[in-house]
Design a protein around this motif. Structure first.
Motif, PDB file in Angstrom:
ATOM      1  N   THR A   1      44.600  36.371  55.780  1.00  0.00           N
ATOM      2  CA  THR A   1      44.295  35.784  54.475  1.00  0.00           C
ATOM      3  C   THR A   1      44.382  36.837  53.383  1.00  0.00           C
ATOM      4  N   ALA A   2      44.673  36.356  52.193  1.00  0.00           N
ATOM      5  CA  ALA A   2      44.646  37.190  50.993  1.00  0.00           C
ATOM      6  C   ALA A   2      43.809  36.425  49.967  1.00  0.00           C
ATOM      7  N   VAL A   3      43.091  37.163  49.140  1.00  0.00           N
ATOM      8  CA  VAL A   3      42.171  36.544  48.192  1.00  0.00           C
ATOM      9  C   VAL A   3      42.289  37.237  46.847  1.00  0.00           C
ATOM     10  N   TRP A   4      42.291  36.441  45.796  1.00  0.00           N
ATOM     11  CA  TRP A   4      42.285  36.960  44.432  1.00  0.00           C
ATOM     12  C   TRP A   4      41.240  36.187  43.641  1.00  0.00           C
ATOM     13  N   LEU A   5      40.611  36.846  42.703  1.00  0.00           N
ATOM     14  CA  LEU A   5      39.679  36.167  41.810  1.00  0.00           C
ATOM     15  C   LEU A   5      40.311  36.027  40.439  1.00  0.00           C
ATOM     16  N   ASP A   6      40.081  34.896  39.834  1.00  0.00           N
ATOM     17  CA  ASP A   6      40.533  34.619  38.471  1.00  0.00           C
ATOM     18  C   ASP A   6      39.288  34.174  37.702  1.00  0.00           C
ATOM     19  N   MET A   7      38.483  35.144  37.291  1.00  0.00           N
ATOM     20  CA  MET A   7      37.196  34.863  36.654  1.00  0.00           C
ATOM     21  C   MET A   7      37.194  35.352  35.206  1.00  0.00           C
ATOM     22  N   ASP A   8      36.443  34.636  34.378  1.00  0.00           N
ATOM     23  CA  ASP A   8      36.267  35.022  32.980  1.00  0.00           C
ATOM     24  C   ASP A   8      34.784  35.023  32.655  1.00  0.00           C
ATOM     25  N   PRO A   9      34.187  36.171  32.377  1.00  0.00           N
ATOM     26  CA  PRO A   9      34.803  37.488  32.429  1.00  0.00           C
ATOM     27  C   PRO A   9      35.014  37.932  33.883  1.00  0.00           C
ATOM     28  N   ALA A  10      35.883  38.900  34.040  1.00  0.00           N
ATOM     29  CA  ALA A  10      36.172  39.423  35.377  1.00  0.00           C
ATOM     30  C   ALA A  10      34.894  40.001  35.979  1.00  0.00           C
TER      31      ALA A  10
ATOM     32  N   LYS B   1      26.330  34.515  49.718  1.00  0.00           N
ATOM     33  CA  LYS B   1      25.592  35.641  50.316  1.00  0.00           C
ATOM     34  C   LYS B   1      25.896  36.941  49.581  1.00  0.00           C
ATOM     35  N   VAL B   2      27.147  37.149  49.212  1.00  0.00           N
ATOM     36  CA  VAL B   2      27.519  38.364  48.480  1.00  0.00           C
ATOM     37  C   VAL B   2      26.817  38.409  47.127  1.00  0.00           C
ATOM     38  N   LEU B   3      26.793  37.274  46.452  1.00  0.00           N
ATOM     39  CA  LEU B   3      26.255  37.235  45.093  1.00  0.00           C
ATOM     40  C   LEU B   3      24.741  37.073  45.027  1.00  0.00           C
ATOM     41  N   LYS B   4      24.109  36.784  46.156  1.00  0.00           N
ATOM     42  CA  LYS B   4      22.682  36.481  46.173  1.00  0.00           C
ATOM     43  C   LYS B   4      21.834  37.522  45.446  1.00  0.00           C
TER      44      LYS B   4
ATOM     45  N   TYR C   1      35.513  43.138  45.175  1.00  0.00           N
ATOM     46  CA  TYR C   1      35.865  43.672  46.496  1.00  0.00           C
ATOM     47  C   TYR C   1      35.008  43.039  47.590  1.00  0.00           C
ATOM     48  N   GLU C   2      33.707  42.949  47.364  1.00  0.00           N
ATOM     49  CA  GLU C   2      32.797  42.398  48.370  1.00  0.00           C
ATOM     50  C   GLU C   2      33.121  40.933  48.669  1.00  0.00           C
ATOM     51  N   ILE C   3      33.440  40.157  47.652  1.00  0.00           N
ATOM     52  CA  ILE C   3      33.804  38.749  47.846  1.00  0.00           C
ATOM     53  C   ILE C   3      35.100  38.645  48.632  1.00  0.00           C
ATOM     54  N   VAL C   4      36.098  39.414  48.239  1.00  0.00           N
ATOM     55  CA  VAL C   4      37.389  39.398  48.934  1.00  0.00           C
ATOM     56  C   VAL C   4      37.202  39.768  50.407  1.00  0.00           C
ATOM     57  N   GLU C   5      36.465  40.829  50.681  1.00  0.00           N
ATOM     58  CA  GLU C   5      36.264  41.270  52.063  1.00  0.00           C
ATOM     59  C   GLU C   5      35.468  40.250  52.876  1.00  0.00           C
ATOM     60  N   ALA C   6      34.467  39.621  52.271  1.00  0.00           N
ATOM     61  CA  ALA C   6      33.681  38.603  52.984  1.00  0.00           C
ATOM     62  C   ALA C   6      34.563  37.425  53.382  1.00  0.00           C
ATOM     63  N   ILE C   7      35.443  37.018  52.500  1.00  0.00           N
ATOM     64  CA  ILE C   7      36.333  35.888  52.792  1.00  0.00           C
ATOM     65  C   ILE C   7      37.362  36.281  53.851  1.00  0.00           C
ATOM     66  N   LYS C   8      37.877  37.504  53.774  1.00  0.00           N
ATOM     67  CA  LYS C   8      38.878  37.944  54.748  1.00  0.00           C
ATOM     68  C   LYS C   8      38.311  38.035  56.164  1.00  0.00           C
ATOM     69  N   LYS C   9      36.995  38.160  56.302  1.00  0.00           N
ATOM     70  CA  LYS C   9      36.364  38.233  57.625  1.00  0.00           C
ATOM     71  C   LYS C   9      36.236  36.858  58.288  1.00  0.00           C
ATOM     72  N   LEU C  10      36.367  35.803  57.502  1.00  0.00           N
ATOM     73  CA  LEU C  10      36.241  34.454  58.046  1.00  0.00           C
ATOM     74  C   LEU C  10      37.490  34.066  58.835  1.00  0.00           C
ATOM     75  N   ARG C  11      37.284  33.276  59.866  1.00  0.00           N
ATOM     76  CA  ARG C  11      38.428  32.754  60.617  1.00  0.00           C
ATOM     77  C   ARG C  11      38.976  31.572  59.833  1.00  0.00           C
ATOM     78  N   PRO C  12      40.236  31.666  59.372  1.00  0.00           N
ATOM     79  CA  PRO C  12      40.785  30.574  58.558  1.00  0.00           C
ATOM     80  C   PRO C  12      41.249  29.393  59.411  1.00  0.00           C
ATOM     81  N   PHE C  13      41.587  28.329  58.742  1.00  0.00           N
ATOM     82  CA  PHE C  13      42.158  27.154  59.392  1.00  0.00           C
ATOM     83  C   PHE C  13      43.586  27.489  59.830  1.00  0.00           C
ATOM     84  N   ALA C  14      44.107  26.703  60.753  1.00  0.00           N
ATOM     85  CA  ALA C  14      45.453  26.959  61.294  1.00  0.00           C
ATOM     86  C   ALA C  14      46.535  26.481  60.326  1.00  0.00           C
ATOM     87  N   VAL C  15      47.581  27.296  60.228  1.00  0.00           N
ATOM     88  CA  VAL C  15      48.778  26.965  59.452  1.00  0.00           C
ATOM     89  C   VAL C  15      49.953  27.146  60.404  1.00  0.00           C
TER      90      VAL C  15
END
Length: 172
Positions: free
Chosen positions: A90-99, A66-69, A106-120
């Motif tokens: 949650t914490a999120v990092w991207l390891d993309m080439d090219p960055a 959705k972010v990249l659409k 930022y938008e991808i990281v924030e979208a993922i952080k809004k999701l309810r994660p699985f239980a740990v």
């Protein structure tokens, strides 16, 4: 105005409309394998429900798509690295080439952080998902290593302890 003089105008307008439609083609990221930083026994000790984790990773992929659409990004590939703590943070990092441009990162990281994660049950679970954007080829990089991790590893007594690494750079 006769019928023949309107034809070139119609052709030009049609070509213009088609070119505009081509520019609006949505970006569709492709996802591949999941990389686990911890052994299966460790994940079981943390009482990770693998079905719940699977649902989470599918939701994560949908959120990223959705972010990249409607984005304008260069073709590239790499990993999305995710850490889930027992307190459901949650914490999120991207390891993309090219960055990716910092806006989309930022938008991808924030979208993922809004999701309810699985239980740990305890500690942190760290995993990564391969992602390709506008390219048919996924990264050949065997192990994800976001930029923020490289510097942090130099400061740790055991740079291979992924939980300590993630805790040392956890974004607040």
């Amino acid at each position: 105005m006769n019928r023949l003089s309107r034809f070139p105008l119609f052709a030009v307008l049609t070509a213009l409309l088609l070119s505009l439609l081509a520019c609006e083609a949505p970006i569709v990221p492709r996802f591949d394998s999941v990389y686990f930083f911890q052994e299966e026994d460790t994940l079981k000790a943390k009482k990770v429900n693998f079905e719940e984790m699977s649902v989470y990773t599918r939701s994560l992929q949908t959120a990223v798509a959705k972010v990249l659409k409607k984005s304008q990004v260069k073709p590239g590939n790499g990993y999305i690295v995710v850490a889930v703590r027992s307190d459901q943070e949650t914490a999120v990092w991207l390891d993309m080439d090219p960055a990716l441009h910092e806006y989309y990162d930022y938008e991808i990281v924030e979208a993922i952080k809004k999701l309810r994660p699985f239980a740990v049950d305890n500690g942190i679970v760290v995993f990564a998902i391969k992602m390709a954007i506008e390219t048919p080829k996924h990264t050949e990089k065997a192990v994800p290593e976001p930029e923020a991790w490289k510097e942090a590893k130099k400061k740790l007594a055991d740079p291979n302890d992924v939980e300590q690494l993630v805790l040392s750079i956890w974004p607040e």
